[in-house]
Write a protein that holds these residues in place. Structure first.
Motif, short mmCIF file in Angstrom:
data_model
loop_
_atom_site.label_atom_id
_atom_site.label_comp_id
_atom_site.label_asym_id
_atom_site.label_seq_id
_atom_site.Cartn_x
_atom_site.Cartn_y
_atom_site.Cartn_z
N ALA A 161 0.09 58.89 27.96
CA ALA A 161 0.81 59.51 29.40
C ALA A 161 0.83 58.50 30.19
CB ALA A 161 -0.34 60.69 29.80
N LEU A 162 -0.03 57.46 30.47
CA LEU A 162 -0.02 56.56 31.33
C LEU A 162 0.95 55.45 30.89
CD1 LEU A 162 -3.93 56.12 32.21
CD2 LEU A 162 -2.06 57.02 33.91
N LYS A 163 0.96 55.35 29.72
CA LYS A 163 2.01 54.12 29.30
C LYS A 163 3.33 54.82 29.52
CE LYS A 163 2.44 53.77 24.86
NZ LYS A 163 3.97 54.10 24.68
N ASP A 164 3.66 56.06 29.14
CA ASP A 164 5.06 56.58 29.33
C ASP A 164 5.42 56.69 30.58
OD1 ASP A 164 5.37 56.76 26.70
OD2 ASP A 164 4.84 58.88 26.42
N LEU A 165 4.49 56.72 31.81
CA LEU A 165 4.65 56.67 33.13
C LEU A 165 4.86 55.18 33.65
CD1 LEU A 165 1.83 59.00 34.43
CD2 LEU A 165 4.12 59.45 34.69
N LEU A 196 -3.66 62.59 37.07
CA LEU A 196 -2.20 62.46 36.20
C LEU A 196 -1.14 63.23 36.37
CD1 LEU A 196 -4.05 61.96 32.47
CD2 LEU A 196 -2.68 60.17 33.66
N ARG A 197 -1.54 64.40 36.85
CA ARG A 197 -0.26 65.19 37.12
C ARG A 197 0.49 64.64 38.35
NH1 ARG A 197 2.65 68.58 34.92
NH2 ARG A 197 0.92 69.49 33.85
N GLY A 198 -0.44 64.03 39.56
CA GLY A 198 -0.14 63.46 40.57
C GLY A 198 1.07 62.35 40.31
N MET A 199 0.34 61.69 39.31
CA MET A 199 1.18 60.43 38.81
C MET A 199 2.21 60.77 37.99
SD MET A 199 -1.94 57.92 37.19
CE MET A 199 -3.38 57.39 38.36
N LEU A 200 2.50 61.93 37.39
CA LEU A 200 3.65 62.47 36.87
C LEU A 200 4.64 62.89 37.82
CD1 LEU A 200 5.37 63.17 34.40
CD2 LEU A 200 3.93 65.41 34.29
N ARG A 201 4.31 63.30 38.79
CA ARG A 201 5.08 63.78 39.88
C ARG A 201 5.78 62.61 40.50
NH1 ARG A 201 1.21 68.28 40.66
NH2 ARG A 201 0.14 66.99 42.31
N LEU A 202 5.01 61.52 40.64
CA LEU A 202 5.55 60.30 41.61
C LEU A 202 6.62 59.74 40.56
CD1 LEU A 202 5.52 58.43 43.76
CD2 LEU A 202 3.65 57.34 42.67
N ARG A 203 6.19 59.85 39.28
CA ARG A 203 6.99 59.01 38.38
C ARG A 203 8.25 59.72 38.21
NH1 ARG A 203 9.02 54.18 37.02
NH2 ARG A 203 9.44 53.87 34.52
N ARG A 204 8.07 60.96 38.15
CA ARG A 204 9.61 61.91 37.83
C ARG A 204 10.24 61.75 39.09
NH1 ARG A 204 7.35 67.02 37.80
NH2 ARG A 204 7.42 66.99 35.53
N ALA A 205 9.73 61.59 40.30
CA ALA A 205 10.68 61.25 41.54
C ALA A 205 11.53 59.91 41.37
CB ALA A 205 9.84 61.37 42.95
#
Length: 281
Positions: free
Chosen positions: A54-58, A78-87
């Motif tokens: 997950a982190l690598k894909d982020l 991780l969910r917070g990191m995902l939201r940031l990366r999505r933005a």
């Protein structure tokens, strides 16, 4: 206990990647057979593998991933990191789409060189109109600089006009002019422009409050042409109009206007008249 092949299948990764994670110290097998070198993993290690992937894909490097997972990063983090990366990715995708639209517009300008009909351009006078407007500063005339400025200006303008109960009297009129600051070269502007987001209204003049109401002066003679489609693709029309002005013995005499004749939700169905004040050379 799982062999490396089974563990790779359950984790939906490649055996090669698991070996790489082992070499990096990211995910060590629980046991390595001394005779064969075969790696064995436990089912509980899938949790660490999920975090690594997950982190690598982020977008984190594997060294950063190792530091993060060793700090026992939780699912909510991780969910917070995902939201940031999505933005970040959505912003990058929007920028890439805008850039591709401009490349397409440049290509259309190249393809249409010399093919615009003379009767597409109309010389006419433009009457004075009363407009309400908001202004902002854009870094340049590039669409990616103008778009993020003029869009919010119009949204705020219509909100303010509705709150003030000001009646609309006609279409929107966008104007652009040099911001007036000078750059490093003496006498040359730094490229910034003042964006005027305006719309025709009725009512008295005003120079206070959240928006300004003023009269745009009459234009004695303007070279005009109608552009059909999104303003992101206006470049071929703008340049065709400029070539017509130059080829027919005129020169620009003031800043151009863009009059929005039709603005449905589908931007590709927009109809906009470009008006360039001109004088005969």
């Amino acid at each position: 206990m799982f062999g490396i092949g089974d563990f790779a299948r359950h984790g939906r990764v490649s055996v090669r990647m698991l070996r790489h994670y082992d070499a990096m110290g990211l995910l060590r097998p629980v046991r390595v057979d001394a005779g064969t070198g075969y790696r064995s993993y436990e089912g509980a290690q899938l949790a660490r593998l999920n975090r690594i992937v997950a982190l690598k894909d982020l977008g984190f490097t594997l060294r950063q991933v190792r530091d993060i997972v060793d700090e026992k990063v939780g699912a909510e983090e991780l969910r917070g990191m995902l939201r940031l990366r999505r933005a970040e990715l959505e912003t990058a995708m929007a920028a890439a789409e805008a850039r591709l639209a401009q490349v397409e517009a440049r290509l259309r300008a190249i393809e249409s060189e010399g093919r615009m009909q003379t009767n597409d351009v109309v010389l006419k006078s433009v009457p004075a109109v009363r407009v309400a407007e908001l202004t902002g500063i854009a870094a340049s005339y590039e669409p990616e600089d103008i778009g993020p400025v003029i869009g919010p200006l119009y949204e705020e303008l219509f909100r303010q006009l509705a709150a003030a109960r000001v009646d609309l009297a006609g279409p929107g009129v966008a104007l652009y002019e040099d911001a007036g600051d000078t750059g490093d070269t003496a006498g040359e502007a730094d490229g910034r422009i003042t964006v005027h987001a305006a719309v025709q209204v009725t009512g008295p003049l005003r120079d206070d409050g959240p928006f300004r109401v003023r009269d745009l002066p009459e234009v004695a003679q303007a070279a005009t042409v109608v552009h059909r489609g999104s303003m992101d693709a206006v470049l071929p029309t703008v340049q065709a109009l400029a070539r017509w002005i130059d080829d027919n013995g005129y020169r620009a005499d003031g800043y151009p206007r863009e009059v929005s004749l039709e603005c449905p939700d589908d931007r590709d169905a927009w109809v906009t008249e470009l008006q360039q004040p001109v004088v005969r050379i």
